[in-house]
Design a protein around this motif. Sequence first.
Motif, mmCIF file in Angstrom:
data_model
loop_
_atom_site.group_PDB
_atom_site.id
_atom_site.type_symbol
_atom_site.label_atom_id
_atom_site.label_comp_id
_atom_site.label_asym_id
_atom_site.label_seq_id
_atom_site.Cartn_x
_atom_site.Cartn_y
_atom_site.Cartn_z
ATOM 1 N N SER A 127 13.742 77.607 -91.549
ATOM 2 C CA SER A 127 12.670 77.134 -90.676
ATOM 3 C C SER A 127 13.214 76.808 -89.289
ATOM 4 C CB SER A 127 12.019 75.870 -91.262
ATOM 5 O OG SER A 127 11.419 76.130 -92.504
ATOM 6 N N LEU A 128 12.333 76.916 -88.313
ATOM 7 C CA LEU A 128 12.630 76.501 -86.946
ATOM 8 C C LEU A 128 11.361 75.954 -86.330
ATOM 9 C CD1 LEU A 128 14.742 79.375 -85.308
ATOM 10 C CD2 LEU A 128 15.513 77.033 -85.763
ATOM 11 N N LYS A 129 11.540 75.025 -85.391
ATOM 12 C CA LYS A 129 10.405 74.560 -84.596
ATOM 13 C C LYS A 129 10.716 74.838 -83.136
ATOM 14 C CE LYS A 129 7.227 70.717 -83.830
ATOM 15 N NZ LYS A 129 6.850 69.329 -84.213
ATOM 16 N N LEU A 130 9.909 75.690 -82.526
ATOM 17 C CA LEU A 130 10.038 76.004 -81.112
ATOM 18 C C LEU A 130 9.187 75.056 -80.290
ATOM 19 C CD1 LEU A 130 9.804 79.898 -81.251
ATOM 20 C CD2 LEU A 130 11.790 78.418 -81.612
ATOM 21 N N SER A 131 9.692 74.754 -79.086
ATOM 22 C CA SER A 131 8.972 73.877 -78.182
ATOM 23 C C SER A 131 8.759 74.579 -76.849
ATOM 24 C CB SER A 131 9.761 72.588 -77.940
ATOM 25 O OG SER A 131 9.955 71.873 -79.140
ATOM 26 N N CYS A 132 7.671 74.248 -76.204
ATOM 27 C CA CYS A 132 7.359 74.791 -74.887
ATOM 28 C C CYS A 132 6.914 73.635 -73.997
ATOM 29 C CB CYS A 132 6.259 75.831 -74.997
ATOM 30 S SG CYS A 132 5.650 76.459 -73.412
ATOM 31 N N ALA A 133 7.684 73.389 -72.956
ATOM 32 C CA ALA A 133 7.328 72.357 -71.983
ATOM 33 C C ALA A 133 6.520 72.997 -70.864
ATOM 34 C CB ALA A 133 8.588 71.705 -71.441
ATOM 35 N N VAL A 134 5.343 72.472 -70.627
ATOM 36 C CA VAL A 134 4.426 72.996 -69.609
ATOM 37 C C VAL A 134 4.315 71.958 -68.493
ATOM 38 C CG1 VAL A 134 2.116 73.890 -69.157
ATOM 39 C CG2 VAL A 134 3.146 74.177 -71.428
ATOM 40 N N SER A 135 4.702 72.330 -67.301
ATOM 41 C CA SER A 135 4.642 71.398 -66.176
ATOM 42 C C SER A 135 3.923 72.043 -65.000
ATOM 43 C CB SER A 135 6.050 70.984 -65.753
ATOM 44 O OG SER A 135 6.800 72.113 -65.350
ATOM 45 N N GLY A 136 3.381 71.201 -64.149
ATOM 46 C CA GLY A 136 2.727 71.682 -62.937
ATOM 47 C C GLY A 136 1.287 72.091 -63.114
ATOM 48 N N SER A 186 0.850 74.113 -82.495
ATOM 49 C CA SER A 186 0.259 72.810 -82.220
ATOM 50 C C SER A 186 0.518 72.449 -80.760
ATOM 51 C CB SER A 186 0.827 71.746 -83.161
ATOM 52 O OG SER A 186 2.232 71.613 -82.991
ATOM 53 N N ARG A 187 -0.114 71.377 -80.328
ATOM 54 C CA ARG A 187 0.024 70.983 -78.926
ATOM 55 C C ARG A 187 -0.030 69.472 -78.804
ATOM 56 N NH1 ARG A 187 -4.550 74.112 -76.117
ATOM 57 N NH2 ARG A 187 -3.879 72.984 -74.263
ATOM 58 N N ASP A 188 0.610 68.968 -77.767
ATOM 59 C CA ASP A 188 0.541 67.555 -77.399
ATOM 60 C C ASP A 188 0.244 67.539 -75.906
ATOM 61 O OD1 ASP A 188 2.592 64.631 -78.078
ATOM 62 O OD2 ASP A 188 0.992 64.932 -76.626
ATOM 63 N N ASN A 189 -1.041 67.429 -75.584
ATOM 64 C CA ASN A 189 -1.447 67.541 -74.181
ATOM 65 C C ASN A 189 -0.863 66.418 -73.328
ATOM 66 O OD1 ASN A 189 -2.958 69.857 -74.684
ATOM 67 N ND2 ASN A 189 -4.802 68.679 -75.131
ATOM 68 N N GLU A 190 -0.750 65.247 -73.888
ATOM 69 C CA GLU A 190 -0.249 64.111 -73.105
ATOM 70 C C GLU A 190 1.210 64.299 -72.737
ATOM 71 O OE1 GLU A 190 -3.253 60.512 -74.311
ATOM 72 O OE2 GLU A 190 -1.099 60.199 -74.170
ATOM 73 N N ARG A 191 1.960 64.905 -73.621
ATOM 74 C CA ARG A 191 3.381 65.139 -73.359
ATOM 75 C C ARG A 191 3.637 66.476 -72.678
ATOM 76 N NH1 ARG A 191 6.713 62.690 -78.553
ATOM 77 N NH2 ARG A 191 5.857 60.586 -78.414
ATOM 78 N N GLY A 192 2.580 67.287 -72.533
ATOM 79 C CA GLY A 192 2.755 68.591 -71.904
ATOM 80 C C GLY A 192 3.547 69.562 -72.754
ATOM 81 N N MET A 193 3.341 69.530 -74.067
ATOM 82 C CA MET A 193 4.147 70.334 -74.975
ATOM 83 C C MET A 193 3.275 71.192 -75.882
ATOM 84 S SD MET A 193 7.254 69.536 -74.207
ATOM 85 C CE MET A 193 8.146 70.258 -75.585
ATOM 86 N N VAL A 194 3.781 72.375 -76.190
ATOM 87 C CA VAL A 194 3.197 73.256 -77.185
ATOM 88 C C VAL A 194 4.318 73.618 -78.164
ATOM 89 C CG1 VAL A 194 1.957 75.406 -77.614
ATOM 90 C CG2 VAL A 194 1.580 74.167 -75.478
#
Length: 114
Positions: free
Chosen positions: A17-26, A71-79
């Motif tokens: 298993s792996l969990k990928l993260s995406c930081a969305v800024s701007g 999944s997403r965490d809008n407050e943290r800017g993450m997908v």
Amino acid sequence: QVQLVESGGARVQPGGSLKLSCAVSGGRLAFYTMAWYRQTSGNQRELVAQIFSGPRGTTYADFAKGRFTISRDNERGMVYLQMNSLKPEDTAVYYCNRIPNFEWGRGTQVTVSS
């Protein structure tokens, strides 16, 4: 200008298993439909999963159903993309992006091999 930074890729054994993260800024993530894509050398990017900004939930490519979860965490800017029961054919560079697409990030390499 929106920036996308993917992370979490690694080399894992089949079945892992792996969990990928995406930081969305701007930008304003809460308003975006977001997706994970993947690309192998010599092939086009293919859609893995998408998650809507509203209540419509998520959709998955057939190969991802039952194994991957977006999944997403809008407050943290993450997908995120949780990937289970990984197979060698999941080996690819994984990217996140809005639908419609922003400028692409660098992606994160996932290698599934024993």
